[in-house]
Design a protein around this motif. Structure first.
Motif, PDB file in Angstrom:
ATOM      1  N   PRO A  97       0.841  -1.201   0.096  1.00 11.50           N
ATOM      2  CA  PRO A  97      -0.015   0.065  -0.133  1.00 11.50           C
ATOM      3  C   PRO A  97       0.722   1.420  -0.026  1.00 11.50           C
ATOM      4  O   PRO A  97       2.064   1.325   0.329  1.00 11.50           O
ATOM      5  CB  PRO A  97      -0.816  -0.101   1.616  1.00 11.50           C
ATOM      6  N   LYS A  98       0.375   2.306  -0.490  1.00  9.95           N
ATOM      7  CA  LYS A  98       0.978   3.630  -0.792  1.00  9.95           C
ATOM      8  C   LYS A  98       1.452   4.053   0.654  1.00  9.95           C
ATOM      9  O   LYS A  98       2.546   4.699   0.827  1.00  9.95           O
ATOM     10  CB  LYS A  98       0.195   4.610  -1.177  1.00  9.95           C
ATOM     11  N   PHE A  99       0.918   3.865   1.727  1.00  9.18           N
ATOM     12  CA  PHE A  99       1.367   4.449   3.224  1.00  9.18           C
ATOM     13  C   PHE A  99       2.570   3.673   3.508  1.00  9.18           C
ATOM     14  O   PHE A  99       3.134   4.082   4.479  1.00  9.18           O
ATOM     15  CB  PHE A  99       0.230   4.484   3.977  1.00  9.18           C
ATOM     16  N   CYS A 100       2.996   2.620   2.855  1.00 10.19           N
ATOM     17  CA  CYS A 100       4.044   1.971   3.379  1.00 10.19           C
ATOM     18  C   CYS A 100       5.354   2.545   2.631  1.00 10.19           C
ATOM     19  O   CYS A 100       6.554   1.807   2.791  1.00 10.19           O
ATOM     20  CB  CYS A 100       3.830   0.390   3.035  1.00 10.19           C
TER      21      CYS A 100
ATOM     22  N   PHE B 131       4.554 -20.453   9.478  1.00  8.99           N
ATOM     23  CA  PHE B 131       4.293 -19.218   8.521  1.00  8.99           C
ATOM     24  C   PHE B 131       4.888 -19.368   7.293  1.00  8.99           C
ATOM     25  O   PHE B 131       4.391 -18.986   6.222  1.00  8.99           O
ATOM     26  CB  PHE B 131       4.403 -17.861   9.359  1.00  8.99           C
ATOM     27  N   ILE B 132       6.058 -19.869   7.327  1.00  2.00           N
ATOM     28  CA  ILE B 132       6.770 -20.053   6.153  1.00  2.00           C
ATOM     29  C   ILE B 132       6.238 -21.076   5.273  1.00  2.00           C
ATOM     30  O   ILE B 132       6.138 -21.063   4.072  1.00  2.00           O
ATOM     31  CB  ILE B 132       8.266 -20.544   6.237  1.00  2.00           C
TER      32      ILE B 132
ATOM     33  N   GLN C  96      -2.260  -9.190   6.677  1.00  2.00           N
ATOM     34  CA  GLN C  96      -3.068  -8.587   5.178  1.00  2.00           C
ATOM     35  C   GLN C  96      -2.332  -7.723   4.435  1.00  2.00           C
ATOM     36  O   GLN C  96      -2.181  -7.509   3.325  1.00  2.00           O
ATOM     37  CB  GLN C  96      -4.122  -7.849   6.066  1.00  2.00           C
ATOM     38  N   LEU C  97      -1.061  -6.990   5.252  1.00  2.00           N
ATOM     39  CA  LEU C  97      -0.319  -5.912   4.646  1.00  2.00           C
ATOM     40  C   LEU C  97       0.803  -6.731   3.576  1.00  2.00           C
ATOM     41  O   LEU C  97       0.946  -6.250   2.496  1.00  2.00           O
ATOM     42  CB  LEU C  97       0.420  -5.264   5.436  1.00  2.00           C
ATOM     43  N   LEU C  98       1.012  -7.811   4.192  1.00  2.00           N
ATOM     44  CA  LEU C  98       2.358  -8.712   3.368  1.00  2.00           C
ATOM     45  C   LEU C  98       1.743  -9.892   2.651  1.00  2.00           C
ATOM     46  O   LEU C  98       2.466 -10.349   1.693  1.00  2.00           O
ATOM     47  CB  LEU C  98       3.258  -9.053   4.255  1.00  2.00           C
ATOM     48  N   ARG C  99       0.481 -10.380   2.759  1.00  2.00           N
ATOM     49  CA  ARG C  99       0.028 -11.752   2.325  1.00  2.00           C
ATOM     50  C   ARG C  99       0.218 -11.726   0.744  1.00  2.00           C
ATOM     51  O   ARG C  99       0.930 -12.457  -0.034  1.00  2.00           O
ATOM     52  CB  ARG C  99      -1.317 -11.776   2.657  1.00  2.00           C
ATOM     53  N   SER C 100      -0.380 -10.664   0.078  1.00  2.00           N
ATOM     54  CA  SER C 100      -0.442 -10.551  -1.551  1.00  2.00           C
ATOM     55  C   SER C 100       0.778 -10.430  -1.988  1.00  2.00           C
ATOM     56  O   SER C 100       1.117 -11.058  -3.054  1.00  2.00           O
ATOM     57  CB  SER C 100      -1.360  -9.415  -1.832  1.00  2.00           C
ATOM     58  N   ALA C 101       1.693  -9.838  -1.318  1.00  2.00           N
ATOM     59  CA  ALA C 101       3.240  -9.678  -2.035  1.00  2.00           C
ATOM     60  C   ALA C 101       3.941 -10.839  -1.961  1.00  2.00           C
ATOM     61  O   ALA C 101       4.688 -11.232  -2.635  1.00  2.00           O
ATOM     62  CB  ALA C 101       3.812  -8.309  -1.218  1.00  2.00           C
TER      63      ALA C 101
END
Length: 349
Positions: free
Chosen positions: A122-125, A194-195, A332-337
């Motif tokens: 996201p842009k705020f990151c 998680f890996i 949620q922030l990193l899942r798609s990436a």
């Protein structure tokens, strides 16, 4: 003959479940930093290292909040900075904890720049990608400071209870191994769980060996504590007789020793992780709460009853809920990436 009857009231415990939560999460955070550094050393895989440090950060955020709640007056924290007391371990902890969190944030930020392109967040990151500097050098700098401060946090956390000489089960040299090697296996399983969510790969054999080795060291340290003195042996026996917690911890330890070598599957990964989390929590509960039930100066036990108040179950649930919230937010922030990347190793191309 004169018969005198002496009445002794049970003593209220000083360390509440808030402290157990702090010891639990700070142990996982420090251990996850060690796991991230181990992955960097053995696997040379920045993606796996990034996940380990993310777990370390989530726990490093929660742990000081639990410790602050245990102080009952958050304003007391300011006194550690306004009135410096270098002879107090609590004062040193007020310095080490924020520095440790900042070191982990820097460590994670440097890895984030290397494993995830800016357009996938996201842009705020995007502020993470500002500036041009030697990224490899600064990653190593933050690795070093994270390792240094993790060791200092481990020393500080141990000394918080070690200094109480009236408690033989606290004032002994095996306290640090008990704290570390009851959390390190859980951090290993957390990272691999998680890996596996991204890679679908089974846990490497050396991870299983490290978990078993940690459990053996833990058992050896506990045996050494029993042989340390007659007083520690007697008090360990008291804990065993007056509480079911030690038996539950032994069951979790045996179950974990068996489960780590079973075949890889999602269900078994979840069971392994839950058993490891229970083992780490039980060890800390016994160490902090149950040890306080052993009387210091009389022959009575000081029973502790877990209540549904804010200093009891509600406090425990709230801390774990905060950890879950932070974990879901990071997920949620990193899942798609992360789900679009190749986790076989090396830098993102």
């Amino acid at each position: 003959m004169i018969i005198r009857e002496i009445l002794v009231e049970p003593q209220a415990i000083a360390w509440l479940p808030w402290a157990v939560s702090y010891f639990f999460f700070i142990g996982l955070s420090v251990s996850s930093v060690f796991v991230g550094l181990l992955i960097n050393r053995v696997e040379k895989n920045q993606y796996h290292e990034f996940i380990a440090v993310t777990i370390a950060l989530s726990c490093a955020i929660v742990a000081p909040i639990a410790l602050t709640a245990d102080l009952h007056q958050p304003s007391r924290i300011m006194h550690f900075y306004v009135n410096l007391t270098p002879w107090s371990w609590m004062a040193w902890g007020a310095i080490f904890l924020p520095l440790f969190t900042l070191a982990v944030v820097g460590y994670l930020g440097c890895l984030l720049r290397q494993v995830i392109p800016s357009y996938k967040l996201p842009k705020f990151c995007h502020f993470v990608y500002w500036g041009n500097f030697n990224l490899s050098m600064w990653t190593n700098v933050f690795r070093f400071f994270s390792l240094l401060l993790a060791c200092l946090i481990l020393v500080y956390t141990t000394m918080e209870v070690f200094v109480i000489e009236a408690r033989p089960l606290w004032h002994h040299y095996g306290l640090m191994p008990l704290i570390l090697f009851s959390a390190f296996p859980t951090a290993l399983l957390l990272c691999r769980f998680f890996i596996a969510c991204f890679t679908q790969q089974s846990m490497p054999t050396y991870f299983s060996h490290l978990i078993l080795m940690s459990l053996i060291i833990f058992i050896g340290t506990l045996g050494g504590l029993y042989a340390w003195s007659e007083q520690t042996a007697f008090q360990l026996t008291q804990l065993w007789h007056f509480s079911s917690m030690p038996m539950l911890a032994v069951i979790c330890l045996v179950a974990l020793s068996i489960l780590i070598y079973l075949p890889h599957s999602l269900l078994l990964n979840i069971i392994r992780l839950l058993v490891a989390l229970c083992f780490t929590w039980l060890v800390r509960w016994i160490l902090l709460i149950q040890v306080q039930s052993v009387a210091k100066y009389n022959a009575l036990m000081n029973p502790y009853h877990l209540t549904w108040h804010i200093d009891g179950t509600i406090g425990i649930v709230s801390v774990f809920s905060l950890w879950l919230f932070i974990g879901i937010l990071l997920w949620q922030l990193l899942r798609s990436a992360l789900s679009q990347m190749d986790f076989t190793g090396g830098k993102y191309e």
